[in-house]
Design an enzyme around this catalytic site. Structure first.
Site, mmCIF file in Angstrom:
data_model
loop_
_atom_site.group_PDB
_atom_site.id
_atom_site.type_symbol
_atom_site.label_atom_id
_atom_site.label_comp_id
_atom_site.label_asym_id
_atom_site.label_seq_id
_atom_site.Cartn_x
_atom_site.Cartn_y
_atom_site.Cartn_z
ATOM 1 N N THR A 79 9.211 8.014 -10.053
ATOM 2 C CA THR A 79 10.547 8.683 -10.370
ATOM 3 C C THR A 79 11.678 7.567 -10.797
ATOM 4 O O THR A 79 12.194 8.116 -11.811
ATOM 5 C CB THR A 79 10.869 9.405 -9.109
ATOM 6 N N ASN B 149 0.313 16.059 -14.672
ATOM 7 C CA ASN B 149 -0.192 15.995 -13.325
ATOM 8 C C ASN B 149 -0.632 17.300 -12.602
ATOM 9 O O ASN B 149 -1.243 17.160 -11.528
ATOM 10 C CB ASN B 149 1.101 15.621 -12.735
ATOM 11 N N GLN C 4 -0.141 9.603 -13.958
ATOM 12 C CA GLN C 4 -1.502 10.380 -13.526
ATOM 13 C C GLN C 4 -2.562 9.533 -14.556
ATOM 14 O O GLN C 4 -3.823 9.793 -14.044
ATOM 15 C CB GLN C 4 -1.447 11.729 -13.959
ATOM 16 N N SER D 176 3.051 4.278 -11.169
ATOM 17 C CA SER D 176 3.355 4.182 -9.891
ATOM 18 C C SER D 176 2.287 3.732 -8.898
ATOM 19 O O SER D 176 1.225 4.394 -8.880
ATOM 20 C CB SER D 176 3.957 5.725 -9.518
ATOM 21 N N GLY D 177 2.476 2.801 -7.925
ATOM 22 C CA GLY D 177 1.514 2.177 -7.125
ATOM 23 C C GLY D 177 0.689 3.266 -6.401
ATOM 24 O O GLY D 177 -0.714 2.885 -6.129
ATOM 25 N N HIS D 178 1.173 4.090 -5.740
ATOM 26 C CA HIS D 178 0.580 5.073 -4.783
ATOM 27 C C HIS D 178 -0.124 5.906 -5.407
ATOM 28 O O HIS D 178 -1.223 6.588 -4.796
ATOM 29 C CB HIS D 178 1.579 5.714 -3.886
ATOM 30 N N THR E 74 16.828 -6.436 -4.019
ATOM 31 C CA THR E 74 15.599 -7.580 -3.555
ATOM 32 C C THR E 74 14.416 -6.838 -3.710
ATOM 33 O O THR E 74 13.932 -5.895 -3.254
ATOM 34 C CB THR E 74 15.963 -7.772 -2.144
ATOM 35 N N CYS F 152 5.991 17.178 -5.965
ATOM 36 C CA CYS F 152 7.423 16.927 -5.862
ATOM 37 C C CYS F 152 7.847 18.413 -5.980
ATOM 38 O O CYS F 152 9.184 18.750 -5.616
ATOM 39 C CB CYS F 152 7.831 16.300 -7.034
#
Length: 380
Positions: free
Chosen positions: A70, A149, A178, A198-200, A236, A323
């Site tokens: 996102t 997706n 995706q 996106s990592g997840h 950070t 989402c």
């Protein structure tokens, strides 16, 4: 438990969690700090950037870390709009994008930008000619997702990139969330300027992601602050999460080489068996489609009712994108494909990972048959 909602999120690999814990415990320094602990964290950050870049076949200075898909989509779209609004205020996208793209477009629309939403055919695929016809002197960005997706349809990214190569003032953004780890995408061959991951979605951790920004491309930062990520994304860095994401991507791409053929067999089995069941209509195209997503409707039932019926048997699937699943609205993607509203409201998405087995697929089909028969009896 049979988990078939991997397009919503994936279970982190054990090795990924171990990496996260180790870095969080032993290398927890701020990578911007001058002392040794900060230097160690900065070294891990650089190594992870280089590893991800190598896996994606790009340069390390083209990878910018974010909190996920996102944020990356927002930075790419709004950052481009803010940087090049003097050049033009027209953006092209499609009718089947993720909410983070659609909502970004609508926000820009309220700020005076003109947005063109390209339609899709019955397979959920855009036509190159429609994109070309929509281009004007004011166009500054084209944003098209790689794999949808909800349905798994694959967009002709390489052909779109070839088209846009002729327009030096237009940037090309691709949402690859995706597709990564399942459908290869060569950023350079496709002439992509900006690309989201996106990592997840590939067994990393939530809150981690990256945006590829092609060398030489400049976009306006959305966050002001300490100037991290070469002033493109202040804040950070989540070093432990980034290290974990790099490991997750490496492991997933290894699994892709080893397991994608088996995933396709499982997907095709599920599709074939679903098409035998009365009252079920499959929406995912036979081609071009990703190996891990199947979308179908169970006519006569609301999607959430069937989702919970399967959950009672320990099987987890979803309706629309994660989402949007709680809005209970008909899928805009399916509607754009010409699917009726009733069918769209009864649609279910099955999404696989390389962890899923043919035995689980057989159990899923049995559960669909049993749940359908039971619910029909209740209704009658």
């Amino acid at each position: 438990m049979i988990y078939l909602d991997n397009s919503a999120t994936t279970k982190p690999y054990r090795e990924v969690l171990e990496s996260f814990n180790k870095v969080s415990t032993e290398y927890f320094g701020n990578p911007s700090s001058l002392h040794g602990l900060g230097g160690d964290a900065e070294k891990l950050l650089s190594q992870s950037r280089e590893q991800i870049a190598k896996l994606l076949k790009v340069q390390a200075n083209e990878i910018f870390f974010t909190s996920g898909g996102t944020e990356s989509n927002n930075i790419a779209i709004k950052g481009t709009a803010l940087m090049y609004k003097g050049r033009g205020r027209h953006i092209i996208t499609t009718k089947i994008e993720h909410p983070s793209v659609n909502e970004s477009m609508e926000q820009l629309k309220s700020l005076g930008f003109r947005i063109t939403y390209i339609p899709v055919d019955k397979n959920g695929v855009v036509r190159i000619t429609d994109i070309e016809e929509a281009i004007s002197e004011e166009t500054i960005l084209v944003s098209v997702m790689h794999v949808n997706n909800e349905t798994g349809s694959i967009q002709p990214i390489k052909e779109i990139g070839q088209l846009l190569k002729k327009y030096s003032k237009i940037l090309f953004h691709v949402d690859y969330v995706q597709g990564i780890g399942k459908v290869p995408l060569h950023f350079q061959e496709c002439h992509i300027d900006l690309c989201t991951i996106s990592g997840h979605k590939f067994h990393g951790l939530k809150g981690t992601g990256a945006l590829f920004i092609r060398q030489g491309v400049r976009i306006s930062p959305l966050f002001s602050g300490g100037g991290q990520e070469w002033k493109q994304r202040s804040g950070t860095e989540n070093v432990a999460g980034i290290v974990a994401m790099a490991k997750a991507l490496r492991l997933t791409l290894q699994r892709q080489e080893q397991c994608v053929a088996d995933m396709i067999k499982i997907r095709d089995f599920i599709r074939m068996e679903l098409e035998k069941i009365d009252g079920i209509k499959v929406h995912t195209p036979v081609f071009p489609c990703a190996p891990h997503i199947i979308n179908f409707s169970i006519l006569g039932f609301k999607a959430e009712v069937f989702v919970h019926a399967l959950e009672e048997k320990g099987i987890y699937v979803s309706t629309t994108s994660a989402c949007s699943s709680k809005t209970k609205k008909a899928s805009s993607t399916l509607l754009a494909m010409g699917v009726s509203k009733d069918e769209a409201l009864s649609s279910i998405r099955v999404s696989l990972s390389y962890e899923n087995t043919m035995e689980e697929a057989v159990q899923f089909i049995d559960a669909v048959n049993e749940a359908g028969n039971r619910l029909r009896k209740v209704m009658n």
